[in-house]
Design a protein around this motif. Structure first.
Motif, PDB file in Angstrom:
ATOM      1  N   ILE A   1       0.818  -1.211   0.000  1.00 46.20           N
ATOM      2  CA  ILE A   1       0.000   0.000   0.000  1.00 46.20           C
ATOM      3  C   ILE A   1       0.854   1.263   0.000  1.00 46.20           C
ATOM      4  CG2 ILE A   1      -1.884  -1.174   1.190  1.00 46.20           C
ATOM      5  CD1 ILE A   1      -1.009   0.154   3.765  1.00 46.20           C
ATOM      6  N   GLY A   2       2.184   1.084  -0.082  1.00 45.85           N
ATOM      7  CA  GLY A   2       3.068   2.248  -0.115  1.00 45.85           C
ATOM      8  C   GLY A   2       3.155   2.985   1.199  1.00 45.85           C
ATOM      9  N   GLY A   3       3.081   2.248   2.301  1.00 40.66           N
ATOM     10  CA  GLY A   3       3.085   2.897   3.611  1.00 40.66           C
ATOM     11  C   GLY A   3       4.412   2.861   4.334  1.00 40.66           C
ATOM     12  N   GLU A   4       5.519   2.478   3.622  1.00 37.91           N
ATOM     13  CA  GLU A   4       6.804   2.368   4.311  1.00 37.91           C
ATOM     14  C   GLU A   4       7.250   3.714   4.888  1.00 37.91           C
ATOM     15  OE1 GLU A   4       7.730   0.019   0.424  1.00 37.91           O
ATOM     16  OE2 GLU A   4       6.251   1.534   1.056  1.00 37.91           O
ATOM     17  N   GLU A   5       7.130   4.772   4.092  1.00 36.61           N
ATOM     18  CA  GLU A   5       7.605   6.072   4.549  1.00 36.61           C
ATOM     19  C   GLU A   5       6.815   6.574   5.747  1.00 36.61           C
ATOM     20  OE1 GLU A   5      10.201   7.822   3.756  1.00 36.61           O
ATOM     21  OE2 GLU A   5      10.841   6.231   2.382  1.00 36.61           O
ATOM     22  N   LEU A   6       5.517   6.303   5.769  1.00 32.76           N
ATOM     23  CA  LEU A   6       4.693   6.732   6.890  1.00 32.76           C
ATOM     24  C   LEU A   6       5.171   6.082   8.190  1.00 32.76           C
ATOM     25  CD1 LEU A   6       2.214   8.131   8.129  1.00 32.76           C
ATOM     26  CD2 LEU A   6       0.854   6.132   7.451  1.00 32.76           C
ATOM     27  N   PHE A   7       5.375   4.765   8.145  1.00 29.36           N
ATOM     28  CA  PHE A   7       5.798   4.081   9.357  1.00 29.36           C
ATOM     29  C   PHE A   7       7.255   4.393   9.688  1.00 29.36           C
ATOM     30  CE2 PHE A   7       1.873   1.902   8.981  1.00 29.36           C
ATOM     31  CZ  PHE A   7       1.616   1.334  10.218  1.00 29.36           C
ATOM     32  N   LEU A   8       8.075   4.642   8.656  1.00 31.83           N
ATOM     33  CA  LEU A   8       9.450   5.043   8.911  1.00 31.83           C
ATOM     34  C   LEU A   8       9.496   6.366   9.653  1.00 31.83           C
ATOM     35  CD1 LEU A   8      12.484   4.596   8.527  1.00 31.83           C
ATOM     36  CD2 LEU A   8      12.290   5.755   6.313  1.00 31.83           C
ATOM     37  N   GLU A   9       8.634   7.294   9.277  1.00 29.42           N
ATOM     38  CA  GLU A   9       8.582   8.588   9.954  1.00 29.42           C
ATOM     39  C   GLU A   9       8.099   8.417  11.399  1.00 29.42           C
ATOM     40  OE1 GLU A   9       9.078  12.430  10.840  1.00 29.42           O
ATOM     41  OE2 GLU A   9       9.764  11.371   9.037  1.00 29.42           O
ATOM     42  N   ARG A  10       7.124   7.526  11.597  1.00 24.09           N
ATOM     43  CA  ARG A  10       6.651   7.262  12.958  1.00 24.09           C
ATOM     44  C   ARG A  10       7.760   6.687  13.823  1.00 24.09           C
ATOM     45  NH1 ARG A  10       1.335   3.755  13.032  1.00 24.09           N
ATOM     46  NH2 ARG A  10       1.842   3.916  15.250  1.00 24.09           N
ATOM     47  N   TYR A  11       8.525   5.745  13.261  1.00 21.78           N
ATOM     48  CA  TYR A  11       9.616   5.163  14.038  1.00 21.78           C
ATOM     49  C   TYR A  11      10.726   6.191  14.270  1.00 21.78           C
ATOM     50  CZ  TYR A  11      13.329   2.119  15.617  1.00 21.78           C
ATOM     51  OH  TYR A  11      14.332   1.553  16.353  1.00 21.78           O
ATOM     52  N   ARG A  12      10.947   7.063  13.290  1.00 19.41           N
ATOM     53  CA  ARG A  12      11.975   8.094  13.456  1.00 19.41           C
ATOM     54  C   ARG A  12      11.606   9.014  14.622  1.00 19.41           C
ATOM     55  NH1 ARG A  12      11.942   9.849   8.637  1.00 19.41           N
ATOM     56  NH2 ARG A  12      13.738   8.689   7.855  1.00 19.41           N
ATOM     57  N   ARG A  13      10.332   9.388  14.710  1.00 17.77           N
ATOM     58  CA  ARG A  13       9.906  10.238  15.824  1.00 17.77           C
ATOM     59  C   ARG A  13      10.048   9.504  17.152  1.00 17.77           C
ATOM     60  NH1 ARG A  13       5.543  11.609  12.305  1.00 17.77           N
ATOM     61  NH2 ARG A  13       4.174  10.215  13.501  1.00 17.77           N
ATOM     62  N   ALA A  14       9.634   8.226  17.179  1.00 16.58           N
ATOM     63  CA  ALA A  14       9.759   7.447  18.410  1.00 16.58           C
ATOM     64  C   ALA A  14      11.220   7.293  18.822  1.00 16.58           C
ATOM     65  CB  ALA A  14       9.112   6.066  18.233  1.00 16.58           C
ATOM     66  N   SER A  15      12.100   7.091  17.835  1.00 15.78           N
ATOM     67  CA  SER A  15      13.524   6.949  18.126  1.00 15.78           C
ATOM     68  C   SER A  15      14.108   8.235  18.695  1.00 15.78           C
ATOM     69  CB  SER A  15      14.274   6.540  16.851  1.00 15.78           C
ATOM     70  OG  SER A  15      15.655   6.450  17.085  1.00 15.78           O
ATOM     71  N   GLN A  16      13.686   9.376  18.158  1.00 18.86           N
ATOM     72  CA  GLN A  16      14.178  10.647  18.675  1.00 18.86           C
ATOM     73  C   GLN A  16      13.684  10.895  20.097  1.00 18.86           C
ATOM     74  OE1 GLN A  16      16.469  12.750  17.313  1.00 18.86           O
ATOM     75  NE2 GLN A  16      16.676  11.028  15.887  1.00 18.86           N
ATOM     76  N   GLN A  17      12.469  10.454  20.391  1.00 24.93           N
ATOM     77  CA  GLN A  17      11.972  10.580  21.760  1.00 24.93           C
ATOM     78  C   GLN A  17      12.789   9.731  22.727  1.00 24.93           C
ATOM     79  OE1 GLN A  17       7.823   9.553  21.552  1.00 24.93           O
ATOM     80  NE2 GLN A  17       7.228  11.466  20.559  1.00 24.93           N
ATOM     81  N   VAL A  18      13.185   8.536  22.282  1.00 18.76           N
ATOM     82  CA  VAL A  18      14.044   7.684  23.112  1.00 18.76           C
ATOM     83  C   VAL A  18      15.398   8.359  23.336  1.00 18.76           C
ATOM     84  CG1 VAL A  18      15.242   5.468  23.238  1.00 18.76           C
ATOM     85  CG2 VAL A  18      12.916   5.564  22.377  1.00 18.76           C
ATOM     86  N   ARG A  19      15.952   8.949  22.277  1.00 22.24           N
ATOM     87  CA  ARG A  19      17.248   9.627  22.398  1.00 22.24           C
ATOM     88  C   ARG A  19      17.166  10.793  23.377  1.00 22.24           C
ATOM     89  NH1 ARG A  19      19.565  14.053  20.846  1.00 22.24           N
ATOM     90  NH2 ARG A  19      17.655  14.721  19.795  1.00 22.24           N
ATOM     91  N   THR A  20      16.101  11.594  23.271  1.00 23.16           N
ATOM     92  CA  THR A  20      15.940  12.733  24.170  1.00 23.16           C
ATOM     93  C   THR A  20      15.811  12.278  25.615  1.00 23.16           C
ATOM     94  OG1 THR A  20      14.849  13.995  22.405  1.00 23.16           O
ATOM     95  CG2 THR A  20      14.539  14.759  24.670  1.00 23.16           C
ATOM     96  N   ALA A  21      15.009  11.231  25.838  1.00 18.32           N
ATOM     97  CA  ALA A  21      14.849  10.711  27.192  1.00 18.32           C
ATOM     98  C   ALA A  21      16.160  10.149  27.727  1.00 18.32           C
ATOM     99  CB  ALA A  21      13.766   9.628  27.212  1.00 18.32           C
ATOM    100  N   ALA A  22      16.942   9.500  26.860  1.00 17.93           N
ATOM    101  CA  ALA A  22      18.231   8.949  27.292  1.00 17.93           C
ATOM    102  C   ALA A  22      19.200  10.061  27.683  1.00 17.93           C
ATOM    103  CB  ALA A  22      18.825   8.082  26.186  1.00 17.93           C
ATOM    104  N   VAL A  23      19.193  11.161  26.920  1.00 12.73           N
ATOM    105  CA  VAL A  23      20.068  12.291  27.250  1.00 12.73           C
ATOM    106  C   VAL A  23      19.674  12.900  28.592  1.00 12.73           C
ATOM    107  CG1 VAL A  23      20.739  14.626  26.564  1.00 12.73           C
ATOM    108  CG2 VAL A  23      20.660  12.802  24.858  1.00 12.73           C
TER     109      VAL A  23
END
Length: 615
Positions: free
Chosen positions: A226-248
């Protein structure tokens, strides 16, 4: 003491999963020999290091007094202390790491056993990403606390010993040091709650990111369609950045705690040096005594670092142990019976006879093919779990299914698994060859060839055989049983995976086989052939198929219609079509008069009129 050679453990024990603290306490008790040994080696190491200032003080004083004999004795003492320090440090490291690995491996074995016990029900009670996080990162943090506690105990003994020795050796300075040690040890306590909260937030966000990644990988084929890779990639990118911020943020707090643990002992060291120098100038203490006291205070910075470590280990391991205990506390059914028989218990009864689910009233006669139609597709999955001896809604929520009058959740798991096999709606294929996939415990009555034929796997075998033939190879057809299947069968289509999973279940040939939508991903012609072969191959065995396909329903000995959680009708497929409008609406997806059209149940056939004519 557990040796690494003993891993995996033959019996990891029965954990106390009432809380995270009780689980940690249970691990400490289970490994008490290793903990005592590590504490002993750690105490030897700390005592040897703590004694060095005294030896140095003796040497300095011997130089001041121009005593060669005492200088030689001091040198010999330092050599002995060096050997003891090396021995204690080496053995402490060996035993501490062994305790860490043993604790982590014990918890991992317990989690693996719980996964085997609950099967597909586990991910209905706990998110798959949470299970992955608990079995990887959390077990390491739990093992870290077990390992750090022994070193903390030796550091505490060394600290108390040095403080008492200084009071006896040089009261003027020893009292100052002894009074300062509790302050230094407890100075970080006000910072720990904030550090713990930040660590918990980091772990929570990391768990969500792991769950998102796990779900994305599992549905990657659909996302690409359905061409949804970029959508979920962006969601994971945001989640990953939240993890990084919390780790810092968490790291900043622990850096502050580390700074306090360095600053305060440093101030004490400066104070002792200044006051001791004043006493030495006044002639109240000798130079050797000043060196001894100064060196002992400098040594205290070493065990105080262990105080910081145990605080950090506790802050990280406490929520990890709580999550692990929550998973380990899950049980199969409402009695929470253990998954294996206790030693000396009576042998389990022979599991044959009628399969009965008291919650819905479903009854499957022995030796017959019973088809079950559920108005709610989710209810079909829960029913399949109960028929396998599980309670998917949680401990005590649903009554257990019975087989031949015996409650399944009151019997050893091994006996239930041998008698009842439940194939989930989305079965998993492990990586390996096709021969390894079909090498499952079985009665021997059904051969792999017969099972593959019944499951209509001819095209699958052709494709697997073709994958073994190299381009330009003029040899004959390759043996498809040697073909490798990738992890979760990702190289196969949904229908191919479903048919291979069905063949694996047929090879096992259990007394009772429960199939949840086994043909939802295959075409109508293949589905009709599977329905015919299934009834023939399973003759004399009890088979329950949860489906809404008319092609399968028409081949069943008996059809049971479950609506709103209750078996409301039973009989032949055509009889129910004529007499029960609700059944007809579910199977044909035609709305009752005066009602809104019903959505197609999951796994329903792709056409209606053609299917019904074929049935």
């Amino acid at each position: 003491m557990t040796s690494l050679r003993d891993l995996p453990l033959s019996d990891p024990g029965v954990p106390d999963a009432r809380s995270g603290f009780r689980l940690l306490l249970w691990l400490e008790v289970r490994q008490w020999r290793g903990q005592v040994l590590a504490t002993a080696w750690g105490t030897l190491h700390m005592a040897a290091v703590a004694s060095f200032p005294a030896a140095v003080g003796l040497a300095v004083q011997a130089v001041v007094d121009r005593s060669g004999v005492r200088l030689g004795l001091a040198g010999g003492l330092m050599l002995l202390l060096g050997l003891l320090t090396a021995l204690g440090d080496t053995m402490l490291h060996r035993t501490a790491v062994t305790n860490w690995i043993s604790a982590a491996a014990r918890v991992q074995q317990l989690l693996a056993g719980k996964t085997v016990e609950l099967g597909a029900v586990l991910t209905r009670r706990v998110a798959a990403g949470e299970v992955v996080a608990v079995s990887t990162g959390d077990v390491e943090k739990i093992g870290w606390f077990v390992e750090a506690l022994a070193r903390f105990a030796s550091a505490l003994l060394a600290t108390v010993g040095v403080a008492v020795a200084l009071v006896v050796y040089q009261p003027a300075l020893g009292v100052i040091v002894a009074a300062s040690v509790p302050v230094l040890a407890l100075a970080v306590l006000p910072l720990l709650p904030a550090a713990t909260r930040r660590a918990d937030l980091q772990r929570e966000k990391a768990g969500k990111a792991t769950e998102l990644a796990s779900d994305t990988v599992a549905g990657l084929r659909v996302l690409r369609g359905i061409g949804g890779e970029e959508l979920f990639l962006e969601r994971y990118r945001r989640a990953s950045q939240q993890v990084r911020t919390a780790a810092v943020h968490s790291a900043r707090m622990w850096a502050l705690i580390s700074a306090v643990q360095v600053l305060l002992p440093g101030l004490l060291l400066v104070a002792v040096a200044w006051y001791g120098a004043r006493l030495a100038l006044d002639g109240r203490i000798s130079v050797g005594e000043l060196v001894t006291v100064y060196g002992s205070v400098a040594f205290l910075m070493m065990p105080l670092r262990n105080f910081e470590e145990i605080a950090m280990a506790w802050s990280f391991s406490r929520p990890s142990a709580k999550r692990a205990a929550r998973v380990l506390a899950l049980r199969r059914g409402h009695d929470g019976v253990a998954s294996s028989a206790t030693p000396g218990a009576a042998a389990p009864p022979e599991l044959t006879g009628e399969l009965h689910d008291p919650l819905t009233g479903l009854r499957a006669a022995p030796g017959e093919l019973t088809a079950v139609v559920c108005g709610d597709p989710d209810a079909a999955g829960r029913l399949a779990d109960r028929l396998g001896g599980h309670s998917p809604s949680g401990v005590g929520a649903d009554p257990s299914a019975t087989l031949g009058g015996h409650r399944l959740d009151a019997l050893p798991l091994a006996a239930v698994r041998a008698a009842v096999l439940v194939q989930d709606k989305d079965p998993v294929l492990l990586s390996g060859t096709l021969a390894e996939l079909l090498a499952v415990p079985s009665s021997g009555r059904v051969t792999p060839e017969a099972a593959l034929t019944a499951a209509q796997c001819g095209d699958v075998l052709d494709a697997l055989a073709q994958s073994l033939v190299e381009p330009g190879d003029g040899a004959g057809a390759a043996d498809p049983m040697r073909a490798r299947i990738t992890e979760r069968g990702r190289s196969l289509s949904g229908g191919q995976r479903q048919r291979l999973a069905l063949a694996r279940s047929l090879v096992a040939d259990p007394e009772v086989l429960v199939l949840d939508e086994p043909t939802s991903a295959v075409d109508a012609h293949t589905e009709a052939r599977i329905a015919r072969a299934l009834g023939t191959l399973r003759t004399g065995r009890t088979t329950v198929v949860l489906t809404s396909s008319p092609l399968v329903l028409d081949r069943a000995d008996r059809v049971v219609f479950v609506d709103d959680g209750t078996a409301v009708a039973a009989g032949g497929h055509h009889d129910l079509l004529r007499t029960d409008p609700r059944y007809r609406a579910v199977v044909t997806r035609e709305a009752d008069p005066g009602t809104d059209p019903l959505p197609a149940p999951a796994g329903a056939p792709r056409t209606t009129a053609t299917m019904e004519e074929s049935a």
